[in-house]
Each structure stands twice: as C-alpha cells, then as structure tokens.
Design an enzyme around this catalytic site. Sequence first.
Site, PDB file in Angstrom:
ATOM      1  N   ASP A 198      15.136  66.461  45.159  1.00  0.00           N
ATOM      2  CA  ASP A 198      16.172  65.521  45.602  1.00  0.00           C
ATOM      3  C   ASP A 198      15.857  65.037  47.019  1.00  0.00           C
ATOM      4  O   ASP A 198      14.850  65.454  47.618  1.00  0.00           O
ATOM      5  CB  ASP A 198      17.577  66.162  45.531  1.00  0.00           C
ATOM      6  CG  ASP A 198      18.633  65.128  45.143  1.00  0.00           C
ATOM      7  OD1 ASP A 198      18.769  64.128  45.874  1.00  0.00           O
ATOM      8  OD2 ASP A 198      19.294  65.297  44.103  1.00  0.00           O
ATOM      9  N   HIS A 253      16.925  59.506  44.540  1.00  0.00           N
ATOM     10  CA  HIS A 253      16.962  60.905  44.985  1.00  0.00           C
ATOM     11  C   HIS A 253      15.557  61.413  45.304  1.00  0.00           C
ATOM     12  O   HIS A 253      15.200  62.551  44.977  1.00  0.00           O
ATOM     13  CB  HIS A 253      17.638  61.787  43.924  1.00  0.00           C
ATOM     14  CG  HIS A 253      19.121  61.531  43.824  1.00  0.00           C
ATOM     15  ND1 HIS A 253      20.026  62.086  44.685  1.00  0.00           N
ATOM     16  CD2 HIS A 253      19.836  60.728  42.995  1.00  0.00           C
ATOM     17  CE1 HIS A 253      21.249  61.665  44.384  1.00  0.00           C
ATOM     18  NE2 HIS A 253      21.157  60.830  43.359  1.00  0.00           N
ATOM     19  N   GLU A 266      21.903  57.203  40.250  1.00  0.00           N
ATOM     20  CA  GLU A 266      22.182  56.694  41.594  1.00  0.00           C
ATOM     21  C   GLU A 266      20.944  56.112  42.274  1.00  0.00           C
ATOM     22  O   GLU A 266      20.543  56.573  43.343  1.00  0.00           O
ATOM     23  CB  GLU A 266      22.767  57.823  42.451  1.00  0.00           C
ATOM     24  CG  GLU A 266      24.077  58.342  41.888  1.00  0.00           C
ATOM     25  CD  GLU A 266      24.678  59.472  42.716  1.00  0.00           C
ATOM     26  OE1 GLU A 266      25.905  59.502  42.863  1.00  0.00           O
ATOM     27  OE2 GLU A 266      23.918  60.325  43.220  1.00  0.00           O
TER      28      GLU A 266
HETATM   29  C1  TNX Z   1      26.392  62.578  42.116  1.00  0.00           C
HETATM   30  S1  TNX Z   1      26.035  63.511  39.357  1.00  0.00           S
HETATM   31  C2  TNX Z   1      25.094  62.972  41.909  1.00  0.00           C
HETATM   32  C3  TNX Z   1      24.550  64.095  42.709  1.00  0.00           C
HETATM   33  C4  TNX Z   1      25.537  64.620  43.693  1.00  0.00           C
HETATM   34  C5  TNX Z   1      26.909  64.691  43.061  1.00  0.00           C
HETATM   35  C6  TNX Z   1      27.963  65.287  43.933  1.00  0.00           C
HETATM   36  C7  TNX Z   1      24.684  62.807  39.622  1.00  0.00           C
HETATM   37  C8  TNX Z   1      23.890  62.486  38.471  1.00  0.00           C
HETATM   38  N1  TNX Z   1      24.325  62.505  40.878  1.00  0.00           N
HETATM   39  O1  TNX Z   1      23.356  63.682  43.338  1.00  0.00           O
HETATM   40  O2  TNX Z   1      25.125  65.869  44.110  1.00  0.00           O
HETATM   41  O3  TNX Z   1      27.308  63.377  42.705  1.00  0.00           O
HETATM   42  O4  TNX Z   1      29.125  65.571  43.180  1.00  0.00           O
END
Ligand code: TNX
Length: 478
Positions: free
Chosen positions: A149, A212, A277
């Site tokens: 990440d 990430h 994301e």
């Molecule tokens: C979203 S859930 C993310 C993570 C974060 C999380 C915190 C997801 C697929 N991505 O990178 O840690 O929210 O709740």
Amino acid sequence: MKHLLTLATALVVGICTAAAQHIVPEPASVTPGKGVHTRPVDKDRIDIRIDSSAFGSPEAYRLEVTPKKIRITGASDAGVFYALQTLRQLGDENQANVPCVTVEDSPRFSYRALMLDPARHFLPVADVKRFIDAMAMYKFNVLHFHLTDDQGWRVEIRKYPRLTEIGSTRAETDGDGKPHGGYYTQEQLRELVAYAADRHITIVPEFDIPGHSVAAVVSYPWLSCRAVDTLQVRTTAGVSPDLLCAGNDSTVTFIQDILREMCDIFPSPMFHIGGDEAPLDRWGECPKCRARKATLGLESDPELMAWLLRQASGTLAESGKRPMVWYETDVALYSAGTTVCAWRDGLTPTVIDSARTHGWPVVSIAGEHAYFDYPEAEADRPKGGAWMPVISLKRAYAFEPADAPVIGVEAALWSEYLPTIDSVFYRAFPRALALSEAAWSRPERRSWDAFKAKMPAQMRLMDANGIPYRKPSAAELK
Ligand code: TNX
C-alpha cells in the site's frame, strides 16, 4: 436420594443443552444426547474417519459424543479439523466433561475470510500466527493478506530489492516523528502459508494496483506518470493520486514480475490485485498513458484501467490463478472469472447485479457490517476516524449476505489506526464471531438473541485460548 438423582440428571441435561447451545458458528444441526463424556479429550481415544461420499461439502463433518466414545466423521481432513474445533468449544477448561451430543455440520459459504493489513502497520510473523490460530477456532478458511500500500511495501521481491530497502519504511505516522517499517522475507511468507495450511486456512495475497502504490513508486520512480523526486512513502491515511503509470511498458513488466514471484510463494488459487481507489486524473495528463490508449484504440481512462488489470489477470492465469478485485464503478470491465469484492456502503446490490450479468463471483465485505477497522462503540473511535460509522456487535451480526453469485464473506481490518496485533484483535473480536455465523451458518439457524446468549461462554473460551477481545457492555448485548 431420589431427589438428588433427579437433580443431578436435571443438571447434566442442563449442562448438555447449555454447552451444545453456545457453539459459534452455529452448526447446521445439534442433537443433545444423554450423559457426559468425562475423560479429558486430549488423553482420550477419538475415533476419526474420513468418508468423502457421506457429505455434500468437503468441509462437512459429523461429531458424536457418548459417555464412552467420541467419533468424528469428516468429508475430508478439513471436515475433521472443524469437528475438532467444535469439540474444543464443548468441553470444560480441562477439555473434559464433554456433554453427549451429535453435531452434523457443513458451511454455508466456501470462502470465509478475515483481511489483515500489515501494509499500514507491520505485523511480525509470530503475531500473524496468533491471529491465524484464532481464525481457525471459528472455522475461517481464508486469510486475505493486504501486503502492499501507499504506507509500506511488505513482501520481499528478489527482482526489485528497493521495494523493501526503500518502500518498507516510512519516516513517521501521522506526525509522530517515529520511523515505521518491516517486511516479510519470502521464506517467512512460505512459513506462514504452511502454518495457515495446517489449520485449513488459505492465504490469499494482495498486490494492490494501480493505486495504493506510493511505496512502490518511491522505490522505483520510473513507475510513475510524472517526476516524483520529493514523494515519500506515505505517512498519513488517505487516497494518493500517484498511481503506477499504465503507459510505461516497464510498469507492466514490473507488475508481471512481481505477480510471478508472489504466485510462487502463495499456492492459493485466488490472488487479489486491488484495483481500489485509483483516481485516474494523472493518467489523463500523462503522454505515455495517452499514447497507450491511442495504440489500443481505448477511449477512456477506465478502459485503460481495465486493460491494465487484464494484463495482471493474464499473468495470474499462467499459474492457473484467478484474480480478485475491489469492485469500483469506474472500471470499464473486469476479466471473465474475476472475483469481485463488494465493499462500499450501499453498493452491494449494484455489485451483485453486475456480477450476475458478467458471471463474476462475489465476496461480500459490506462496509455496513464487515469493516472491522470501524469502531465498535463511539468511545473507541480513532483520532483520524471522525468519518467512520460505528459497527456494533449487533450490527456486525445483522450482516445477511445474499446467495449466489456470493461465494463468501470477509471482514476487513484496515490498519491505518491499528498499530499492534492486540489492537487488531480488539477490533476483530468478538465481531469475528458474528461474521463467522454469517459465513458458516444457515440463515434460518441464526438469531441475535441466540448469539448474544452464547457470549458469556464464548468470552470464557476466548480468555482460555489467549484471544484478546473487546468485552461488550451489558447494553450492547440487549
Ligand atoms: C478504503 S476498502 C480502502 C482502504 C482503507 C479503508 C479504510 C478499500 C478497498 N480501500 O485503503 O484502508 O478504506 O476504511
């Protein structure tokens, strides 16, 4: 005397019924018998057989306890293992005085997972093993291991040593001034894979692309769409715009090389490639990404993302593996056979609809019930987590996953605010017990009232087995 006998019988019957009633996850069928098996189980002879023809599921088992003997029939080694887990919950603190009972049992879903996030806060091997032990007790069979990440790269890759030399350490966390780092050698990961396999748990690794990826980009700046001389391994939570550049051929080779090394370590038939994301703005501005789109005749950045994920999926297919992704609405199309993880609040019905259309299996990690990084009560809210909803034990229990195309359920323990294994345990338990019933038990065998009545016995069991957990208040068990 007669009265005493009646009383004793009543007590024994009471114990039998009570012990058989506190098994988590709730079995498919429990028939109390007469009497108690008094000898300690570990010194006892257990008659163990495997009969694959007798059951519909390879994880099914029958457990029969009588005053004289204990017999386990499993559909496979896994079934026997689950029978032993049930047996562990039935005896007293010395694993003796097991009430007589017949349990016939098999899981609702074949994929029953918890996700650990050592990328945000590193978890030493011994800590992960402790967590695996606790998972096994509640019949989870998948550890989803989020290894990369923005805040840290945690897996040794022989071909790209800077990933761990540079990418595994960040300068600080949320301004605390203390460097944080750590990574697993390939040898350690193989050791974890074997440790988990002994407990019938598969480790599904995750290499999160193309977002990430700050730790990777800082280690190898040519992975980025732009010059990133001042970029650092991320020190705060959040979403970063610095993705892997999809226009750069070396990026594609990088992804494929890493997947090959990781596939060699993890025998799991599934491999998570992230896909969450990823703000695609930089791709829109990047000459290489534009050129790639032009060459491939793609019209949009979401299509480019789908193309990149397909390159990864193709590499996984060489090793006979299937990809998993975090489902996002802004990806054009996932490859056939991709398992999509439904996670965003409210998005599960959309994911299921589109999975039906495309024939994708779904893993339900519904943010409303199964984000165990969220606080269990207001008092536990982390400093940076003002936005997080509270997921009480009752709310975790209310998780009612759909049937097909759902193949399983998972809870995520994102660890931006969980610095140690004890803090992870505290978030995970007892909510993982609630999740284990969503994963294993038939909907008609589940009820909040029955579940909360099991908690006192389950808390004693967690205490006896060294599982740290958050003790629910009396009000929370209403
Ligand atoms: C979203 S859930 C993310 C993570 C974060 C999380 C915190 C997801 C697929 N991505 O990178 O840690 O929210 O709740």
